[in-house]
Design a protein around this motif. Structure first.
Motif, PDB file in Angstrom:
ATOM      1  N   LEU A  60      38.653  29.948 102.532  1.00 17.66           N
ATOM      2  CA  LEU A  60      40.104  29.786 102.538  1.00 17.66           C
ATOM      3  C   LEU A  60      40.631  29.979 101.120  1.00 17.66           C
ATOM      4  O   LEU A  60      40.049  29.495 100.158  1.00 17.66           O
ATOM      5  CB  LEU A  60      40.489  28.399 103.056  1.00 17.66           C
ATOM      6  CG  LEU A  60      40.091  28.108 104.499  1.00 17.66           C
ATOM      7  CD1 LEU A  60      40.563  26.714 104.903  1.00 17.66           C
ATOM      8  CD2 LEU A  60      40.658  29.139 105.451  1.00 17.66           C
ATOM      9  N   SER A  62      44.234  29.898 100.666  1.00 16.56           N
ATOM     10  CA  SER A  62      45.637  29.492 100.678  1.00 16.56           C
ATOM     11  C   SER A  62      45.830  28.365 101.685  1.00 16.56           C
ATOM     12  O   SER A  62      44.984  28.122 102.543  1.00 16.56           O
ATOM     13  CB  SER A  62      46.479  30.708 101.075  1.00 16.56           C
ATOM     14  OG  SER A  62      47.714  30.314 101.616  1.00 16.56           O
ATOM     15  N   ASN A  88      45.798  33.472 104.635  1.00 19.35           N
ATOM     16  CA  ASN A  88      44.334  33.492 104.791  1.00 19.35           C
ATOM     17  C   ASN A  88      43.888  34.668 105.660  1.00 19.35           C
ATOM     18  O   ASN A  88      42.886  35.312 105.369  1.00 19.35           O
ATOM     19  CB  ASN A  88      43.845  32.173 105.410  1.00 19.35           C
ATOM     20  CG  ASN A  88      43.827  31.036 104.406  1.00 19.35           C
ATOM     21  OD1 ASN A  88      43.184  31.132 103.373  1.00 19.35           O
ATOM     22  ND2 ASN A  88      44.555  29.970 104.696  1.00 19.35           N
TER      23      ASN A  88
END
Ligand SMILES: [Zn+2]
Length: 307
Positions: free
Chosen positions: A142, A144, A150
């Motif tokens: 991930l 963000s 993402n």
């Protein structure tokens, strides 16, 4: 002007720049509402699952096989637990969040809290299943707090397709006011056109307010027209209806109950006079009565005798 409201959930495809740009846009208000109702979701989880289901539909629409499916899984240390959506080329989607009733404390803004709930440490997994052979699966860490950032990062880094994905859900006092998404992808023949890439990047950034355009009842067609109208936009005539639909049924649930074995099934008959099973993907509740369970036990015995 075509308006979105009253038309129902749908997906449209378009090309521009002689096929160098592919665009897909979707309205998903009703199916997000349906997921919210089935899983009794909070506003916060509705937004996140709605965005994830919308993204799964946008990705699935680009597959070639009619039976193809795309699933998206956010697995992180966030408060949501697992976020899962599974969509088909046929326009059906299902999904769930491990912790559906999660709500932000009243003092915090929802967008801040979505980040906290998704979490920072974790993976996004995308599985593309064409219906035969081993499904193609890719993972990214991930990067963000945002669902669509993402997924865009996954498309660019793992599948190496220059892409921009936007998905938004807006909730009001009555429930889901609007939900939808947009995916732009640059095909190989246009990837060396750096001026085009830069111009598109700027335009997509200006679409930050995508959800508010949908809220103003501006149609998907108008949004695409604004974005790509001067680049030879061609909106394909076929409109794909979209809906929340699970693949569970009574037979599958009965199949799952077999795994308990005779002793436990007898207990269910004696103590509860039956069994209840809830589908994880759609929260549909299935009830097996005494006779159903007796049938499974009989079937288990027959199978063990014949083997
Ligand atoms: Zn189901």
């Amino acid at each position: 002007m075509i308006e979105n409201s009253g038309i129902g959930d749908r997906l449209i495809r378009a090309v521009a720049k002689d096929g160098g740009i592919r665009a897909v846009a979707a309205m998903t208000t009703n199916l997000t509402t349906e997921a919210r109702r089935r899983h009794k979701m909070s506003n916060l989880t509705t937004v996140v699952l709605g965005q994830t289901m919308t993204a799964a539909l946008l990705l699935a629409s680009g597959m070639k096989q009619p039976q193809a499916r795309v699933s998206i899984r956010f697995n992180s240390d966030g408060e949501f637990g697992l976020i899962f959506a599974d969509a088909g080329f046929d326009g059906t989607v299902r999904g769930y969040v491990d912790n559906p009733t999660l709500n932000p404390p009243p003092s915090e803004s929802m967008s801040l809290d979505i980040g906290k709930a998704i979490g920072q440490n974790g993976f996004l997994q995308v599985i593309r299943d064409v219906g035969y052979g081993t499904p193609y699966s890719g993972n990214v860490e991930l990067v963000s707090n945002e669902v669509s950032e993402n997924i865009t990062y996954y498309l660019v880094s793992s599948e190496q397709i220059p892409s921009a994905l936007l998905s938004g859900v807006f909730i009001n006092d009555d429930g889901v006011e609007v939900s939808g998404g947009l995916l732009l992808q640059i095909m190989p023949q246009a990837r060396r056109d750096f001026d085009l890439l830069e111009a598109l990047d700027g335009r997509v950034r200006s679409l930050d307010e995508f959800t508010s355009l949908l809220k103003q009842d501006i149609s998907l067609e108008s949004i695409l027209e604004d974005l790509l109208g001067d680049l030879g936009l061609d909106i394909l005539p076929e409109v794909q209806p979209l809906k929340f639909k699970c693949r569970c049924n009574f037979e599958r649930v009965m199949g799952a109950l077999r795994l308990f074995g005779e002793t436990e099934l007898r207990e269910m008959i004696n103590e509860d006079h039956g069994a209840e099973a809830t589908c994880q993907f759609c929260s549909e509740v299935y009830r097996a009565d005494r006779q159903d369970l007796e049938k499974i036990i009989l079937n288990l015995k027959e199978t063990s005798e014949s083997s």
